[in-house]
Write a protein that holds these residues in place. Structure first.
Motif, PDB file in Angstrom:
ATOM      1  N   THR A  62      49.395  73.605  93.525  1.00 45.15           N
ATOM      2  CA  THR A  62      48.549  72.255  92.818  1.00 45.15           C
ATOM      3  C   THR A  62      48.435  72.320  91.254  1.00 45.15           C
ATOM      4  O   THR A  62      48.920  71.426  90.629  1.00 45.15           O
ATOM      5  N   ASN A  63      48.319  73.535  90.574  1.00 42.69           N
ATOM      6  CA  ASN A  63      48.127  73.546  89.236  1.00 42.69           C
ATOM      7  C   ASN A  63      49.424  73.630  88.372  1.00 42.69           C
ATOM      8  O   ASN A  63      49.354  73.676  87.026  1.00 42.69           O
ATOM      9  N   GLY A  64      50.533  73.838  88.977  1.00 41.52           N
ATOM     10  CA  GLY A  64      51.724  74.279  88.162  1.00 41.52           C
ATOM     11  C   GLY A  64      51.816  75.521  87.628  1.00 41.52           C
ATOM     12  O   GLY A  64      52.557  75.823  86.813  1.00 41.52           O
ATOM     13  N   THR A  65      51.153  76.616  88.276  1.00 40.32           N
ATOM     14  CA  THR A  65      51.173  77.932  87.672  1.00 40.32           C
ATOM     15  C   THR A  65      51.666  78.948  88.937  1.00 40.32           C
ATOM     16  O   THR A  65      51.181  79.949  88.979  1.00 40.32           O
ATOM     17  N   LEU A  66      52.449  78.397  89.790  1.00 31.12           N
ATOM     18  CA  LEU A  66      52.923  79.396  90.759  1.00 31.12           C
ATOM     19  C   LEU A  66      53.639  80.801  90.184  1.00 31.12           C
ATOM     20  O   LEU A  66      53.621  81.935  91.158  1.00 31.12           O
ATOM     21  N   SER A  67      54.240  80.629  89.313  1.00 32.17           N
ATOM     22  CA  SER A  67      54.951  81.997  88.641  1.00 32.17           C
ATOM     23  C   SER A  67      54.014  82.883  88.117  1.00 32.17           C
ATOM     24  O   SER A  67      54.466  84.090  88.164  1.00 32.17           O
ATOM     25  N   ASP A  68      52.864  82.654  88.180  1.00 31.08           N
ATOM     26  CA  ASP A  68      51.839  83.555  87.895  1.00 31.08           C
ATOM     27  C   ASP A  68      51.196  84.401  88.640  1.00 31.08           C
ATOM     28  O   ASP A  68      50.180  85.397  88.603  1.00 31.08           O
ATOM     29  N   VAL A  69      51.312  83.944  90.052  1.00 32.64           N
ATOM     30  CA  VAL A  69      50.615  84.684  91.123  1.00 32.64           C
ATOM     31  C   VAL A  69      51.570  85.642  91.941  1.00 32.64           C
ATOM     32  O   VAL A  69      52.965  85.479  92.186  1.00 32.64           O
ATOM     33  N   ASP A  70      51.078  86.848  92.192  1.00 28.90           N
ATOM     34  CA  ASP A  70      51.839  87.905  92.747  1.00 28.90           C
ATOM     35  C   ASP A  70      51.453  87.783  94.294  1.00 28.90           C
ATOM     36  O   ASP A  70      50.379  88.006  94.756  1.00 28.90           O
ATOM     37  N   PHE A  71      52.523  87.766  95.185  1.00 31.56           N
ATOM     38  CA  PHE A  71      52.518  87.697  96.457  1.00 31.56           C
ATOM     39  C   PHE A  71      53.630  88.273  97.201  1.00 31.56           C
ATOM     40  O   PHE A  71      54.909  88.132  96.384  1.00 31.56           O
ATOM     41  N   ARG A  72      53.737  88.947  98.280  1.00 32.01           N
ATOM     42  CA  ARG A  72      54.996  89.220  99.106  1.00 32.01           C
ATOM     43  C   ARG A  72      54.976  89.067 100.428  1.00 32.01           C
ATOM     44  O   ARG A  72      53.581  88.624 100.966  1.00 32.01           O
ATOM     45  N   PHE A  73      55.838  89.524 101.332  1.00 38.86           N
ATOM     46  CA  PHE A  73      55.669  89.415 102.708  1.00 38.86           C
ATOM     47  C   PHE A  73      55.950  90.625 103.183  1.00 38.86           C
ATOM     48  O   PHE A  73      57.032  91.504 102.661  1.00 38.86           O
ATOM     49  N   SER A  74      55.340  91.286 104.410  1.00 38.44           N
ATOM     50  CA  SER A  74      55.328  92.496 104.934  1.00 38.44           C
ATOM     51  C   SER A  74      56.799  92.676 105.502  1.00 38.44           C
ATOM     52  O   SER A  74      57.559  91.594 105.791  1.00 38.44           O
ATOM     53  N   SER A  75      57.099  93.770 105.784  1.00 39.11           N
ATOM     54  CA  SER A  75      58.618  93.873 106.022  1.00 39.11           C
ATOM     55  C   SER A  75      58.479  94.319 107.513  1.00 39.11           C
ATOM     56  O   SER A  75      59.711  94.263 108.360  1.00 39.11           O
ATOM     57  N   ASP A  76      57.320  93.773 108.228  1.00 41.60           N
ATOM     58  CA  ASP A  76      57.177  93.752 109.665  1.00 41.60           C
ATOM     59  C   ASP A  76      57.846  92.481 110.336  1.00 41.60           C
ATOM     60  O   ASP A  76      58.354  91.777 109.586  1.00 41.60           O
ATOM     61  N   SER A  77      57.900  92.696 111.475  1.00 37.45           N
ATOM     62  CA  SER A  77      58.275  91.263 112.427  1.00 37.45           C
ATOM     63  C   SER A  77      57.000  90.640 113.197  1.00 37.45           C
ATOM     64  O   SER A  77      55.928  91.197 113.357  1.00 37.45           O
ATOM     65  N   ALA A  78      57.092  89.230 113.416  1.00 36.38           N
ATOM     66  CA  ALA A  78      56.279  88.646 114.241  1.00 36.38           C
ATOM     67  C   ALA A  78      56.758  87.635 115.530  1.00 36.38           C
ATOM     68  O   ALA A  78      57.910  87.441 115.144  1.00 36.38           O
TER      69      ALA A  78
END
Length: 421
Positions: A312-328
């Protein structure tokens, strides 16, 4: 913070469960929610398309942030209305939601900007559409231009199927005004991939890929549904394919929307076909997919609220996240007769642990959850391998029951075959 989530299905339940993990969240309201969501949020009896009531509720209750999950309120401009009242919201404005709400517009946009997609023609006259399919190469894909709950697509194997498809959409108005215009496309061949992506209008951060199972019955037989189950990650979505999608599809789409003056912020869903000539766009959605969300969010390692607000704020490059190597793996339990007609009001039996059960269609009746929709719930399990995740999901599903319940027994089978090649 006080959060409101608009919508009342399995997707919204998955979003709410993920948001609950954020330390910033004090209270979540669901508008309207459902019988299962009531365990995780306060349900408010306001429908997702009751825009003025939603805005009034948000103002009166000093809501800090609204997550608009379904397609209709996005296309109708709910985000615009909320922002006009000073309430930030997750999701695109109506001008950008057109990427889903008009298939003809999105196809024309792809043509203008050279984004790979199936060849197509657009028709607003049923007679001309009928004439076209008499000569078109079969099979053809016929799509209602507007929103149709994910069901406005017909794959016509014969001329008769094509004629009947055009009649049902354009003349019988099966999907109402959404069928005033149809898009008729060439039939693409190859594995399908769903990729949801967070975007703030400049940065694109794809989520883990997934594979939906649209047909009602095992072996991809039966009628198209909203989705009978899904797995993640999709084995056909290799790193090489991902790189090509970023270069030729994801970034060009965001840039195109900016150039059109329709900057897209929120979750952009890319429905892709991996053809012999490379990945092509089958469809865009302007929001999280259902049931893809139910396998993607359990693998997210990060604060969903932070990510959404950054979009929303235009700051996505500042947020740290990733996805697990697991499966779902998510398996959907549906009411007998879905997606055509089905009975409601049957009590639902659930296992003691409902942490990975996402309720799509129940209501509370004297404190008991009873069925109220076609897709009733989805069971999601995660594990280090897809085989383990699939097996776990089916073991959990054995603990779920309601009258006339049915579910596919082959969710993940195609993906497992691909992994074993």
């Amino acid at each position: 913070m006080k959060i409101a989530v608009v919508g009342g299905g399995g997707r919204e339940h998955a979003i709410i469960k993920a948001l609950k993990k954020s330390p910033k969240v004090d209270k979540i309201y669901a508008l309207p929610g459902n019988g299962g969501i009531a365990a995780d949020a306060e349900c408010v009896d306001i429908g997702a398309k009751e825009l003025s009531r939603i805005v009034d509720f948000a103002v009166d209750n000093a809501i800090d942030y609204v997550v608009v999950a379904p397609d209709d309120p996005l296309a109708m401009g709910l985000v615009d209305l909320l922002e006009a009242k000073g309430i930030p919201a997750f999701g695109p404005k109506a001008s950008a939601a057109i990427i889903e709400s008009s298939k003809a517009w999105s196809k024309d946009m792809m043509r203008r900007y050279g984004i790979p997609t199936a060849e197509y023609r657009t028709f607003d006259d049923p007679g001309e559409a009928m004439e076209y399919v008499e000569k078109a190469e079969l099979p053809v894909v016929i799509k209602a231009d507007g929103l149709a709950l994910g069901k406005g697509v017909i794959i016509a194997e014969s001329r008769e199927d094509a004629r009947e498809g055009i009649k049902s959409i354009m003349e019988d108005k099966k999907f109402g005004d959404s069928g005033n215009v149809v898009v008729i496309e060439e039939f693409l061949r190859g594995p399908e991939v769903s990729v949801l992506a967070f975007t703030d209008g400049n940065v694109v951060r794809p989520m883990i890929s997934s594979m939906d199972h649209k047909r009602a019955l095992d072996g991809d037989k039966g009628l198209n549904t909203g989705g009978m189950g899904t797995i993640a990650p999709n084995p056909y979505y290799t790193q090489a394919v991902a790189d090509e999608c970023m270069e030729k599809i994801f970034l060009p789409t965001i840039k195109a929307m900016n150039q059109e003056g329709r900057t897209f912020r929120g979750c952009l869903y890319f429905g892709l076909m991996i053809t012999e000539k490379g990945p092509k766009v089958i469809e865009y959605n302007s929001r999280f997919g259902d049931p893809e969300t139910q396998v993607v969010l359990p693998l997210l390692q990060g604060d969903l609220l932070d990510i959404m607000m950054a979009c929303t704020n235009g700051t996505l490059s500042d947020v740290d996240f990733r996805f697990s190597s697991d499966s779902a793996c998510c398996v959907v339990a549906a009411s007998g007769g879905y997606p055509v007609s089905y009975k409601k009001g049957y009590p639902v039996t659930l296992p003691d642990d409902t942490s990975r059960i996402y309720i799509a269609g129940t209501k509370l009746q004297n404190g008991v959850q009873v069925t109220s929709g076609g897709r009733v719930l989805g069971v999601t399990e995660t594990a280090p391998t897809l085989r383990e995740a699939v097996d776990k999901a089916y073991r959990t599903m054995e603990k779920v029951s309601f009258q006339d319940m049915y579910y596919r027994k082959d969710i993940g089978a195609r993906a497992l075959e691909a992994l074993e090649k």
